[in-house]
Scaffold this motif. Sequence first.
Motif, PDB file in Angstrom:
ATOM      1  N   LEU A  56      -2.227  32.482  29.620  1.00  0.00           N
ATOM      2  CA  LEU A  56      -3.444  32.885  28.925  1.00  0.00           C
ATOM      3  C   LEU A  56      -3.239  32.995  27.419  1.00  0.00           C
ATOM      4  CD1 LEU A  56      -6.179  33.652  30.130  1.00  0.00           C
ATOM      5  CD2 LEU A  56      -5.503  36.012  29.956  1.00  0.00           C
ATOM      6  N   ALA A  57      -2.009  33.235  26.999  1.00  0.00           N
ATOM      7  CA  ALA A  57      -1.742  33.417  25.571  1.00  0.00           C
ATOM      8  C   ALA A  57      -1.300  32.124  24.898  1.00  0.00           C
ATOM      9  CB  ALA A  57      -0.675  34.487  25.383  1.00  0.00           C
ATOM     10  N   GLU A 117      -8.523  48.632  32.570  1.00  0.00           N
ATOM     11  CA  GLU A 117      -7.897  47.343  32.297  1.00  0.00           C
ATOM     12  C   GLU A 117      -7.498  46.625  33.578  1.00  0.00           C
ATOM     13  OE1 GLU A 117      -3.563  48.742  30.759  1.00  0.00           O
ATOM     14  OE2 GLU A 117      -5.318  49.129  29.523  1.00  0.00           O
ATOM     15  N   PRO A 148       4.627  44.480  33.629  1.00  0.00           N
ATOM     16  CA  PRO A 148       4.200  43.139  34.041  1.00  0.00           C
ATOM     17  C   PRO A 148       2.744  42.855  33.642  1.00  0.00           C
ATOM     18  CG  PRO A 148       4.313  44.575  35.930  1.00  0.00           C
ATOM     19  CD  PRO A 148       4.771  45.383  34.774  1.00  0.00           C
ATOM     20  N   PHE A 149       2.368  41.626  33.700  1.00  0.00           N
ATOM     21  CA  PHE A 149       1.013  41.167  33.375  1.00  0.00           C
ATOM     22  C   PHE A 149       0.593  41.594  31.981  1.00  0.00           C
ATOM     23  CE2 PHE A 149       1.249  41.807  37.924  1.00  0.00           C
ATOM     24  CZ  PHE A 149       1.036  40.514  38.338  1.00  0.00           C
ATOM     25  N   GLU A 150       1.510  41.481  31.060  1.00  0.00           N
ATOM     26  CA  GLU A 150       1.226  41.918  29.702  1.00  0.00           C
ATOM     27  C   GLU A 150       0.043  41.154  29.111  1.00  0.00           C
ATOM     28  OE1 GLU A 150       4.365  42.650  26.270  1.00  0.00           O
ATOM     29  OE2 GLU A 150       3.997  40.578  26.713  1.00  0.00           O
ATOM     30  N   VAL A 151       0.078  39.847  29.251  1.00  0.00           N
ATOM     31  CA  VAL A 151      -0.970  39.030  28.628  1.00  0.00           C
ATOM     32  C   VAL A 151      -2.332  39.233  29.308  1.00  0.00           C
ATOM     33  CG1 VAL A 151      -1.679  36.681  28.146  1.00  0.00           C
ATOM     34  CG2 VAL A 151       0.657  37.366  27.746  1.00  0.00           C
ATOM     35  N   PRO A 152      -2.423  39.161  30.644  1.00  0.00           N
ATOM     36  CA  PRO A 152      -3.733  39.406  31.250  1.00  0.00           C
ATOM     37  C   PRO A 152      -4.288  40.793  30.948  1.00  0.00           C
ATOM     38  CG  PRO A 152      -2.276  38.424  32.856  1.00  0.00           C
ATOM     39  CD  PRO A 152      -1.444  38.713  31.655  1.00  0.00           C
ATOM     40  N   ARG A 153      -3.409  41.778  30.891  1.00  0.00           N
ATOM     41  CA  ARG A 153      -3.907  43.133  30.595  1.00  0.00           C
ATOM     42  C   ARG A 153      -4.395  43.223  29.158  1.00  0.00           C
ATOM     43  NH1 ARG A 153       0.978  46.585  32.426  1.00  0.00           N
ATOM     44  NH2 ARG A 153      -0.216  48.474  32.102  1.00  0.00           N
ATOM     45  N   PRO A 170       5.849  40.181  42.345  1.00  0.00           N
ATOM     46  CA  PRO A 170       5.410  41.223  41.420  1.00  0.00           C
ATOM     47  C   PRO A 170       5.231  40.715  39.988  1.00  0.00           C
ATOM     48  CG  PRO A 170       7.540  41.758  42.402  1.00  0.00           C
ATOM     49  CD  PRO A 170       7.210  40.378  42.815  1.00  0.00           C
ATOM     50  N   TYR A 171       5.777  39.557  39.691  1.00  0.00           N
ATOM     51  CA  TYR A 171       5.688  39.029  38.333  1.00  0.00           C
ATOM     52  C   TYR A 171       4.316  38.404  38.071  1.00  0.00           C
ATOM     53  CZ  TYR A 171       6.670  35.811  34.475  1.00  0.00           C
ATOM     54  OH  TYR A 171       6.626  35.110  33.300  1.00  0.00           O
ATOM     55  N   PRO A 216       1.751  33.904  34.395  1.00  0.00           N
ATOM     56  CA  PRO A 216       0.809  34.883  33.858  1.00  0.00           C
ATOM     57  C   PRO A 216       0.710  34.852  32.335  1.00  0.00           C
ATOM     58  CG  PRO A 216       2.795  35.971  34.597  1.00  0.00           C
ATOM     59  CD  PRO A 216       2.933  34.527  34.976  1.00  0.00           C
ATOM     60  N   ARG A 217       1.655  34.193  31.661  1.00  0.00           N
ATOM     61  CA  ARG A 217       1.591  34.142  30.207  1.00  0.00           C
ATOM     62  C   ARG A 217       0.761  32.957  29.712  1.00  0.00           C
ATOM     63  NH1 ARG A 217       4.516  37.808  27.914  1.00  0.00           N
ATOM     64  NH2 ARG A 217       3.888  36.934  25.941  1.00  0.00           N
ATOM     65  N   LEU A 275      -7.645  35.544  37.298  1.00  0.00           N
ATOM     66  CA  LEU A 275      -6.551  35.261  36.370  1.00  0.00           C
ATOM     67  C   LEU A 275      -5.194  35.127  37.058  1.00  0.00           C
ATOM     68  CD1 LEU A 275      -7.406  37.484  33.304  1.00  0.00           C
ATOM     69  CD2 LEU A 275      -7.864  35.105  33.683  1.00  0.00           C
ATOM     70  N   TYR A 311      -5.584  40.810  27.523  1.00  0.00           N
ATOM     71  CA  TYR A 311      -6.836  40.047  27.492  1.00  0.00           C
ATOM     72  C   TYR A 311      -7.995  40.934  27.940  1.00  0.00           C
ATOM     73  CZ  TYR A 311     -10.311  36.674  29.015  1.00  0.00           C
ATOM     74  OH  TYR A 311     -11.480  35.994  29.210  1.00  0.00           O
ATOM     75  N   VAL A 312      -7.765  41.693  28.997  1.00  0.00           N
ATOM     76  CA  VAL A 312      -8.834  42.571  29.493  1.00  0.00           C
ATOM     77  C   VAL A 312      -9.159  43.641  28.460  1.00  0.00           C
ATOM     78  CG1 VAL A 312      -9.428  44.215  31.278  1.00  0.00           C
ATOM     79  CG2 VAL A 312      -8.290  42.122  31.883  1.00  0.00           C
ATOM     80  N   ARG A 313      -8.102  44.160  27.836  1.00  0.00           N
ATOM     81  CA  ARG A 313      -8.346  45.153  26.780  1.00  0.00           C
ATOM     82  C   ARG A 313      -9.152  44.544  25.639  1.00  0.00           C
ATOM     83  NH1 ARG A 313      -2.287  47.185  26.366  1.00  0.00           N
ATOM     84  NH2 ARG A 313      -2.173  48.146  28.403  1.00  0.00           N
ATOM     85  N   VAL A 373      -7.200  43.778  35.878  1.00  0.00           N
ATOM     86  CA  VAL A 373      -7.169  42.344  35.597  1.00  0.00           C
ATOM     87  C   VAL A 373      -8.048  41.629  36.621  1.00  0.00           C
ATOM     88  CG1 VAL A 373      -5.659  40.353  35.368  1.00  0.00           C
ATOM     89  CG2 VAL A 373      -4.824  42.611  34.755  1.00  0.00           C
ATOM     90  N   PHE A 419      -2.199  45.933  39.599  1.00  0.00           N
ATOM     91  CA  PHE A 419      -2.874  45.681  38.325  1.00  0.00           C
ATOM     92  C   PHE A 419      -4.215  44.992  38.527  1.00  0.00           C
ATOM     93  CE2 PHE A 419       1.572  46.041  37.328  1.00  0.00           C
ATOM     94  CZ  PHE A 419       1.510  47.019  36.360  1.00  0.00           C
TER      95      PHE A 419
END
Lengths: 445, 612
Positions: B522-523, B508, A34-39, B328-329, B519-520, B514, A41-43, B510, B287
């Motif tokens: 941001l992209a 990492e 989960p939180f692929e994009v925010p993670r 959790p998502y 959560p997507r 944010l 981004y942090v990376r 978060v 996270f």
Amino acid sequence: MKVKMLSRNPDNYVRETKLDLQRVPRNYDPTLHPFEVPREYVRALNATKLERVFAKPFLASLDGHRDGVNCLAKHPKSLATVLSGACDGEVRIWNLTKRKCIRTIQAHEGFVRGICTRFCGTSFFTVGDDKTVKQWKMDGPGYGEEEEPLHTILGKTVYTGIDHHWKEAVFATCGQQVDIWDEQRTSPICSMTWGFDSISSVKFNPIETFLLGSCASDRNIVLYDMRQATPLKKVILDMRTNTICWNPMEAFIFTAANEDYNLYTFDMRALDTPVMVHMDHVSAVLDVDYSPTGKEFVSASFDKSIRIFPVDKSRSREVYHTKRMQHVICVKWTSDSKYIMCGSDEMNIRLWKANASEKLGVLTSREKAAKDYNQKLKEKFQHHPHIKRIARHRHLPKSIYSQIQEQCIMKEARRRKEVNRLKHSKPGSVSIVSEKKKHIVAVVK
Amino acid sequence: METFPKPSRDVPPKKNRLQAKKKKPRRYWEEETTLTAAGASPGPPGNKKRNRELRHQRPKNTNNPKKSRFSRKPQLPKKPRERRNPGPQRSLSGAQDPFPGPAPVPVEVAQKFCRIDKSKKLPHSKSKTRTRLEVAEAEEQEISIKAARSELLLAEEPGFLEGEDGEDTAKIRQVDIVEAVDIASAAKHFDLNLRQFGPYRLNYSRTGRHLAFGGRRGHVATLDWVTKRLMCEINVMEAVRDIRFLHSEALFAVAQNRWLHIYDNQGIELHCIRRCDRVMRLEFLPFHFLLATASETGFLTYLDVSVGKIVAALNARAGRLDVMTKNPYNAVIHLGHSNGTVSLWSPAMKEPLAKILCHRGGVRAVAVDSTGTYMATSGLDHQLKIFDLRGTFQPLSARTLPQGAGHLVFSQRGLLAAGMGDVVNIWAGQGKASLPSLEQPYLTHRLSGHVHGLHFCPFEDVLGVGHTGGITSMLVPGAAEPNFDGLESNPYRSQKQRQEWEVKALLEKVPAELICLDPRALAEVDVISLEQEKKERIERLGYDPEAKAPFQPKPKQKGRSSTASLVKRKRKVMDEEHRDKVRQSLEQQPQKQEKKAKPTRARPSALDRFLR
């Protein structure tokens, strides 16, 4: 009833002995990450910060000259060898790995105006203020021999630049006219002029090897074809161009370093509009050299800094300066595209990394993978304001910083005036001239 | 899961059912002694997934799985793959490749890994941007296929529980399941009799290896529940409201009567956080390293456990907060209130992101599934509802329960468990992470006390239930994700691996700002600020630098470039542009009219005014 419970055998997940590597089963299911994009981004943010932390581009300073370094030349065969000519007529050959001078020649009286190596790397040519062209052997003289040039040509006028053909035994010099010489003869094969003025530099095209470009002090850039006796065409700019450099990958692209603080990348086929105007310097640009990849070039300026520009961007990606570096007169990008050399007024040649935060030396495969991953992340999130701010930040000396501010104000005032003029005049009577077209006076064929 | 028999379809006579009950429980791979005509020959466990895939390819047989299994056998020899490539490829040795070409990938599996939403198009994008996006999309397609292919390497299959024809899985008792499964799984079922210290709350660590539980009367303990090794056991001499592991099993937070306390794995009190007082519920966002606490005083407080700072303290203005869960998502906190609403909170906002009116009475329990799609709520009106969280927050299904559920929890694969009095009911859906159907429970279990805490163990088919009589670990086949990711949460990790993971996770972390509903986001391209910037630029420059220049006819050959013809050509282009504009506006008009026409089509009624 049929039942199956999830029952894992720990032996499949734990290493057998202490000498083994740990087992790491992977499952790429997005719900488990989960939180692929925010993670990411942090990376990316961390990678950008680390890049700035590790940005230490300065490698070495080669000192030994007793006057300002006026010209530099790369060895075509050896990465470690570099030649430099100084304002007191001295030519030095350096070994970059040892960072030492390996040979010193008193080549001319007065300035060494130009230096170039032969494509085979056995000899090199210098021109000086003493109206001579000299050819020297790359290797030093044997025991008991005198340091003497292979050939010396006495000319009538001062030569200001020299460049060697990339494949044939032909070289070109410039001064009051562009002369094409055969190595075996003492008089030029042909000399070409267009108007009467002193030409400051001449460069052979590395791909279409019979093409030449030169820039003169009457503000123009002239292109020649060696196969015919007359010049091809010329473009007149607002101010004088100091040097040009051809793109080693694209035959028809060249970049001109101009006195008006800008660099202009031209397409040879359409000279009336430059492909890109590169602005960032705050004083005259004195020299320019392309990276062997043809994607970037480095420029040296009178404002005591060198900048690296991507070919397709108008703003520089990097600026290098030190407290001690004075007006930079010449700059070269090494043939392995990893380093940059610059020669400056205060008698030093400096060696820089082309990529400021690059780690030198052999990388392990994991290091390489991490580097590539970080690079991709930085690219992906480069437009995010927080990341962009960190990635763009450069420390500048106060003189440059204040000049940038000043020029910003001037530019803004000019723009405001233009807008006001547009607003208060009859529609259609005042047109907006784009930045690209603004600096081109005329194209003559 | 597809093969659950529906009792309404064919209920066997009572005698038969009794017989079925008496029959000795059988392991699923054992051959059935009396093979009835309809009895399916159970395949080896490994075949299960492949069967399902095959069934997807032939939609005709999906109705009757038994039939399909029989019909599969004769069809097997002729492979569709071979027919696709008529030219057999010969290798050097002369042998033929029986499976030429790349391995086929099921579309729905590849779809799972797709991240770019192709339906969203960028407005007014330049051609350069568009080509770049196309390249990215093509790359993504390729990557998703590769990732789908790598699913073949997954080692484990999910568990399942199927009744014989007509047998209701809800009637199967835990004892029967324990008897039927292997010894290692049977050991996962246990009861801890702790009558002395009152109803228990419990929590599993993220790897599913450790269990922490706290009794109302101060008993707090953590243990490695797989090996049953006790890590610490203390009595805090104070009421314990909730207990939660932090990012790893080395730390856990306990909401005690007055303040929040943090202990390490030896039971040593590390911190007493007095800014979080009278905490009722705890949630940990792993996270973001945030510990969310809901207090009796009505405050939702976010504590950053990596630096020990309070990130946000939000006043929910809804009285006592004793119903809380996390999504959790997207790490949004859901709070249930006594007026029947559920509010969604993020630390970045002082106000709730959304408020959903769910029940007529107060909300008793809230749960959100692992994909963030469904939210289950139960209220004082004895209703159990499932909401769609993706856009409109509409209820998808509802059911009235005789007692009403006091505790709800979703498992990793989307099973919904509810604690009602001393009974635990579990509902299941069709396949992974799908909507659980509330009609028929999948499993039920009666405990020795009232349920006080529920938690599904991650990566194990186990549901932990805390009740007045202690702790019960229930077996729920098919609850957990079978294949874990070793870099994310590894139940078998060594100490070294845990330390390494901890450093990586902290690097990492978060930022709390944010947290938002998508959560997507941001992209994605920020279209609003892009347009704003463009507008500002035009204002600053005094003209639009990207505007299309007015058409200027090119000079043609000698004789054709007269002024009249130039004007004519100019006119032509202008007319064409004008026509385009008119055409576009005409196309838009009927759509508008249709929208308007819809309500007028039906006969107007006096009640229309109440329609929205």
